[in-house]
Every structure is written in C-alpha cells, then in structure tokens.
Design an enzyme around this catalytic site. Sequence first.
Site, mmCIF file in Angstrom:
data_model
loop_
_atom_site.group_PDB
_atom_site.id
_atom_site.type_symbol
_atom_site.label_atom_id
_atom_site.label_comp_id
_atom_site.label_asym_id
_atom_site.label_seq_id
_atom_site.Cartn_x
_atom_site.Cartn_y
_atom_site.Cartn_z
ATOM 1 N N CYS A 396 44.854 37.597 40.193
ATOM 2 C CA CYS A 396 43.846 36.540 40.238
ATOM 3 C C CYS A 396 42.685 36.793 39.286
ATOM 4 O O CYS A 396 42.535 36.118 38.281
ATOM 5 C CB CYS A 396 43.332 36.359 41.657
ATOM 6 S SG CYS A 396 42.142 35.014 41.785
ATOM 7 N N ASP A 397 41.875 37.790 39.587
ATOM 8 C CA ASP A 397 40.664 37.999 38.791
ATOM 9 C C ASP A 397 40.965 38.283 37.324
ATOM 10 O O ASP A 397 40.205 37.887 36.446
ATOM 11 C CB ASP A 397 39.848 39.158 39.373
ATOM 12 C CG ASP A 397 39.163 38.754 40.662
ATOM 13 O OD1 ASP A 397 38.919 37.548 40.834
ATOM 14 O OD2 ASP A 397 38.880 39.638 41.486
#
Lengths: 487, 100
Positions: A396-397
């Site tokens: 995600c990040d």
Amino acid sequence: MIFFIDVAVIFALIAGIWQFREPRQAKFGNLTAAGALTCAFLLVLYRHEIMDMGIVIASLLVGGLTGFAVARSVSMIQIPAMVAFQHGAGGAAAFVVSLVELTRATNTLDEVSEISGVIGLTIGAVTFSASMVASAKLSNRIRQTPHILKAHNYLLSIALGGLFMVGVSSFYSSTSDMALILYLVQILLSVFWGILFSIRIGGADMPVLISLLNAAAGLAASFCGVVTGSQLLIAFGATVAASGSILTHVMCKAMNRNLFRVFFPEQKRPMDIPEKDERSSTLLSAPASEDAEASAVVQGLKKAATAILNAETVIIIPGYGMALANAQMNVAELAQWMVAMGKDVKYAIHPVAGRMPGHMNVLLAEAGVDYDMLIEMETINFDFRYTDLVLIVGACDVVNPAAIDVENTPISGMPILMAHQAKQVVCCNFDDKPGYSGVENSLYKNCNTIMLPGDAKKTINQLLASLSDQQHKAPNVKVSALYLMDG
Amino acid sequence: MANLLLMTGVFIASFIVGTLLISKVPSLLHTPLMSMTNAISAVTILGALILFSVETSVVEKVLGALAIITASFNVVGGFAITDRMLRLFKEKRTNEQSPY
C-alpha cells in the site's frame, strides 16, 4: 607474528563479505566468513591454555546443535524473528563475558579496559532485551503495534541518565563488592532500557530496529574485544557494526524517516489508525457476503483477467500483505503462467517490503522465483510508464502517489514505486483502507485501477482459474503445452 | 597507551573497510548479509573462550558456559540459516524467457 596471523584471518573475513556483491558467489562468501571465524576460534584455543575443556566442549555442543536445529526448521517468513533472536543471544554473550572479565579477582584491568567493559556490558544487555522484544513482536507473540507508555520519552531519558550515573560510579567504586552490585544494577537498568526502547516500535519500522540491533551487537562484540585484549574480536565486531549502520541508513532513507524520529516519535502520531498488516487473522471472510458485492467481485475478476491477457509487459509489486496471506507461491505461479504466455514479467522490490532489509527477495526466492526477475526500485521506476499492467499484491504505502503529490503527510517525500504511471493497475489488497502510514491511497481511486479486495491467496487463485477459463475459450496450444511442462 | 592506539586503529580500519565493502552489496542480498553479519557478531565466543584460560570460580564457570552456549547458538544458527537462504536464490530457469 601474532599480529600478521590476525590480519590474515581478518582478511579472510573481508574476502567473505567481498563475495556478497554477487548472488552466485554469496554462498561461498558465507562459507569463507564461517571459515575465518573457525580459524579465529582455533587460534584462541592454540594461544590460550583452556582449563575446563569439558565445560567448553559441552557448552559448544549444546549451543551449536540447538542453533543448527532451529536454523534448519524456520521458514523464510520467520527469518526476521529468528535473526532478532540471534542478535539477542549475541548480546547476552557479550554482556556476560564483560561481566566476568570486570569482576574477576585474578586479573587487574587498566582503565581503558574497565571503561570498555562497562560499555560492552551496557550495549550487550540493551541489545539482548531489545532484540528479545523485537523477536517477540516479529513472531506475533506480542502485539506488533507500538506500545506507548505515558511520558515514554521522559522515562527513556531518565533511564539513560541512570545508566550513565551507575556506569560512572561503578568506575569509581572503592570495593569489589560495591562494584559487583553496581554492575548488576547496570545490567538490570540496561535490560529495562532496551525493553522500553523497542516496545514502542511498530511492525513497519522493524527493518530499522533490526538493522540497528545488528550494529549494536557488533559494537558490543568490539568492546568485549577491548576487555579481553583480542584484536580479532575488535575487528570482527567493527565489521558487523559497519554493516548494521549501513543497513540502518538504507532503511531510513527508503522509508523517508529520520533515525531519531523512528525511535523517538512525537507522542501524537496518529496511532489509532489500525495497522493494515495486523489484520491477517480476519482475512478469511472477504466482504463478499451480499449478492451485489459478489457479482462486483466476479466482474472485477473478469476485468482483471482480460487486462492480464491483453498486457504484454507486466510488473508485479509484492508487499508484506502478500507474505501475511501466504500467497507467494500463488503469485509465482501466476507470474510463471504469464511468462509462458510470452509476456515480459518482472517484480518490483521496494527496499522496505517485508520485515527486514531485503526480506521480500528471500520470500520470493523461497517461492522459486529467479532472482534476475527481482528488480530494485531505482532501476525499475523508469519502466513503469512503458508498462501495460501493474499487479499489486499486498502493498500500500510503497505505491501511494500521495508521497509525491501531497505535502505534509507522514510519507511525503518517501521514494515510491511509480505504479500509477502504468497503463493499468490490478490491486489484490485485503481492502482499500490506508496502509501503515494512515494516508489514503489515491491510486485505488484511479479509473485505470481494478480493485480485487480480499485474501490475496484466494484472489490470485480465482484469477488463475478465471484466466485459464478465458484461455479455454480461445485455446492457444503452444502456450498450454508450455504451461503444462512447467506445472 | 600504545595498546589503546592499536585497538582504536584496528576498530577504525575494520569499520572503514567494512563500510566500503558492504555498500557494494546489492539490496537483493541484504537479508542474507545481515544474517551472516549476525553470525559474525557472535565472535564474542572468543571472549567467552578466553574466560576459561585462567582458574575459574563456580559462578564464573556457569557464566562462561552460558556465554559459550548463547554465542555458539548465534554463530552456528547464523551461518546455517544464511547458507539455507542463499541456496534458495536461483538464476534463470530452463524454460524460455521472453526476449527483453
């Protein structure tokens, strides 16, 4: 003469590390380093007359055999926990050796040795307790989210001051009994400080902590070498300290974090946002309970399968979520299927994917992926704009464009993989909630992103089924044959 | 004093050489690298061995044995696990890769 033999052994160690520049030679490098350590061990045996050979051999066997058995049985996802545990064992050895040397009545130490002894004792004990906490966190024996006490920073500073005071006063203590008590207090205080220090660090910051502990273990060994008067110990320890420091620096840079801020975060970090990685236990029931949602999932799968069939160049971005869902094998299978279809498939590896530096590479190697398909971030970031499809699995990040577009978020300025530049993105994450940083991922909302929420293992399997289904409708003999050969 | 200088010199030289070498290691191999250096950091086993080079009391025997056990656990486990890990790294397989 003694000096030159020592230098030769140190050179052997350096030769071992030298071979780590290339994956093919690294295996021999490891053996070379092990050989150098064995030589050093034999040298010490030769130079010193050992009194209690029985105890030494028995202890060696107990420790060595346990270490070997454990090393044989751990899986690659447990490697970070195992390495942290071993750091702890090394730290324990360092502080015990320092303690015995310091308190021994038969030899008098000069001032330098005494100071180094106290430092070795402190660093060793801190490494021991901090590593044990890190290991427990990494193996999920304790919660991975940060445990923050009230006035955590003050407690840490006070304990640090205490360490300094006790250390200095043990140096000036008049009687040996007094000194012994102070040393024991110093050890307890160090253990307490180590726990306090590492308990606050969350799962995603583990790569930094584990690298720092690596450096600390090396440093403790070096100080231990000063007390025991062994240059080999000093040199070996310094090399490890150098390695740990470099890895710490690399990890901090990749996470866009200042080392100081990782370990002494401002108290008001948005910690109430649940960490994405922690939800592995609830993965089983994907949000597909209602018919409408179920059909949406089927639609998404179909779209994703079509996208995969049409793509010529594919980049896979694996994140720790993939490892949590234990989907490495399935991803590798899908990748192999795509390679068999004649597509150009690569993996993009972000430096902090996983729980320790380079962890993702090992996980994929275990799943049977060739290492020349694993491409580092700096190299592959130029390729995304020419790529037809990006397949994100549990990351995600590290693909969040907010790191570039939005200012003043925890990830602003963090180097990311440029997944958003690809023509199409398929995202097999558990859900569309923000990652560890708590920053919304704008990539999920792009019109060219297909979201396939749910357990990655299940999703990839469904995707594979859907793909072979679509392929049967338009059979391609050559490709099927190739794929069968592989399977 | 000369001794202190020598020891500091050994430390600094090893640190610098280590830094130069390790910055050349590709990130692909960072986990095995850390696992190996982790094993090397158990070099304290030499110190534990030296503890036994003079007459020891019972407490010292126990502590010395403890140090040898933990250090040998670290050193053997570290090298064994690194070896296992490095054996997993495979080059291109026999099946054809698309021309790049």
